[in-house]
Design an enzyme around this catalytic site. Structure first.
Site, PDB file in Angstrom:
ATOM      1  N   ASN A  87       6.126  12.555  25.326  1.00  0.00           N
ATOM      2  CA  ASN A  87       6.308  10.874  24.629  1.00  0.00           C
ATOM      3  C   ASN A  87       7.084  11.106  23.818  1.00  0.00           C
ATOM      4  OD1 ASN A  87       4.916   9.710  27.399  1.00  0.00           O
ATOM      5  ND2 ASN A  87       3.030   9.405  25.523  1.00  0.00           N
ATOM      6  N   HIS A 100       3.154  15.913  20.226  1.00  0.00           N
ATOM      7  CA  HIS A 100       2.249  15.916  20.641  1.00  0.00           C
ATOM      8  C   HIS A 100       2.779  16.328  22.581  1.00  0.00           C
ATOM      9  CE1 HIS A 100       2.622  12.067  19.985  1.00  0.00           C
ATOM     10  NE2 HIS A 100       1.511  11.722  20.764  1.00  0.00           N
TER      11      HIS A 100
HETATM   12  P1  AMP Z   1       1.849   8.907  22.117  1.00  0.00           P
HETATM   13  O1  AMP Z   1       1.434   7.459  22.529  1.00  0.00           O
HETATM   14  O2  AMP Z   1       2.206   9.395  23.222  1.00  0.00           O
HETATM   15  O3  AMP Z   1       2.356   9.376  20.062  1.00  0.00           O
HETATM   16  O4  AMP Z   1       0.644   9.757  21.579  1.00  0.00           O
HETATM   17  C1  AMP Z   1      -0.852   9.549  21.122  1.00  0.00           C
HETATM   18  C2  AMP Z   1      -1.786   9.478  21.549  1.00  0.00           C
HETATM   19  O5  AMP Z   1      -2.466   9.777  19.915  1.00  0.00           O
HETATM   20  C3  AMP Z   1      -2.631   9.102  21.987  1.00  0.00           C
HETATM   21  O6  AMP Z   1      -3.671   9.210  22.835  1.00  0.00           O
HETATM   22  C4  AMP Z   1      -3.801   8.036  21.125  1.00  0.00           C
HETATM   23  O7  AMP Z   1      -5.068   7.902  21.678  1.00  0.00           O
HETATM   24  C5  AMP Z   1      -4.003   9.521  20.163  1.00  0.00           C
HETATM   25  N1  AMP Z   1      -3.832   9.068  18.891  1.00  0.00           N
HETATM   26  C6  AMP Z   1      -4.656   7.889  17.682  1.00  0.00           C
HETATM   27  N2  AMP Z   1      -5.254   8.162  16.987  1.00  0.00           N
HETATM   28  C7  AMP Z   1      -5.663   9.824  16.806  1.00  0.00           C
HETATM   29  C8  AMP Z   1      -6.650  10.548  16.401  1.00  0.00           C
HETATM   30  N3  AMP Z   1      -7.122   9.499  15.246  1.00  0.00           N
HETATM   31  N4  AMP Z   1      -7.144  11.421  16.668  1.00  0.00           N
HETATM   32  C9  AMP Z   1      -6.974  11.571  18.445  1.00  0.00           C
HETATM   33  N5  AMP Z   1      -6.177  11.095  19.013  1.00  0.00           N
HETATM   34  C10 AMP Z   1      -5.819   9.617  18.183  1.00  0.00           C
END
Ligand code: AMP
Ligand code: ZN
Length: 114
Positions: A87, A100
């Site tokens: 994203n 990511h």
């Molecule tokens: P995006 O919306 O593509 O930026 O994805 C960010 C992702 O990070 C989301 O799917 C969240 O659920 C995930 N996320 C946020 N905080 C954490 C965390 N502490 N550990 C693992 N995943 C996380």
């Protein structure tokens, strides 16, 4: 980057459920999984968005996809199918500004995405 959530996970300052790591990448379970397998593949080096990639990052990004394919295979989803997603910025829903690759598997995934 001191205020970046994923840099903190990489540094071990906040916990993550690691499923893979090498010299350049780590992968950990998403805290809010959207499928039975939802892993984030993350470069150790802070890069905010895909817009910040340079040609020097081509091998790094390739290795992110290869890590995703390897994890999908390990979990038995190579033939069933899985999805890999980056994203980028607001309309795509990017919330963590350290690139990511989402790996989602283990259920039928709709297309087009929401
Ligand atoms: P995006 O919306 O593509 O930026 O994805 C960010 C992702 O990070 C989301 O799917 C969240 O659920 C995930 N996320 C946020 N905080 C954490 C965390 N502490 N550990 C693992 N995943 C996380
Ligand atoms: Zn970062």
């Amino acid at each position: 980057m001191s205020d970046c959530l994923f840099c903190k996970i990489i540094a071990g300052q906040i916990p993550g459920q690691l499923v893979f790591q090498d010299d350049d990448l780590i992968a950990f379970k998403d805290i809010n999984p959207q499928a039975p397998l939802h892993v984030l593949i993350v470069p150790r080096r802070h890069i905010a968005t895909l817009n910040d990639l340079t040609p020097a990052d081509d091998a790094l990004v390739g290795s992110m996809f290869r890590a995703a394919a390897g994890l999908a295979r390990e979990h038995g989803y190579a033939d069933r199918g899985y999805r890999t997603v980056f994203n980028t910025n607001g309309e795509a829903g990017q919330t963590v500004f350290h690139i990511h690759l989402h790996l989602l598997g283990g259920r039928a995934l709709a297309w087009p995405p929401g």
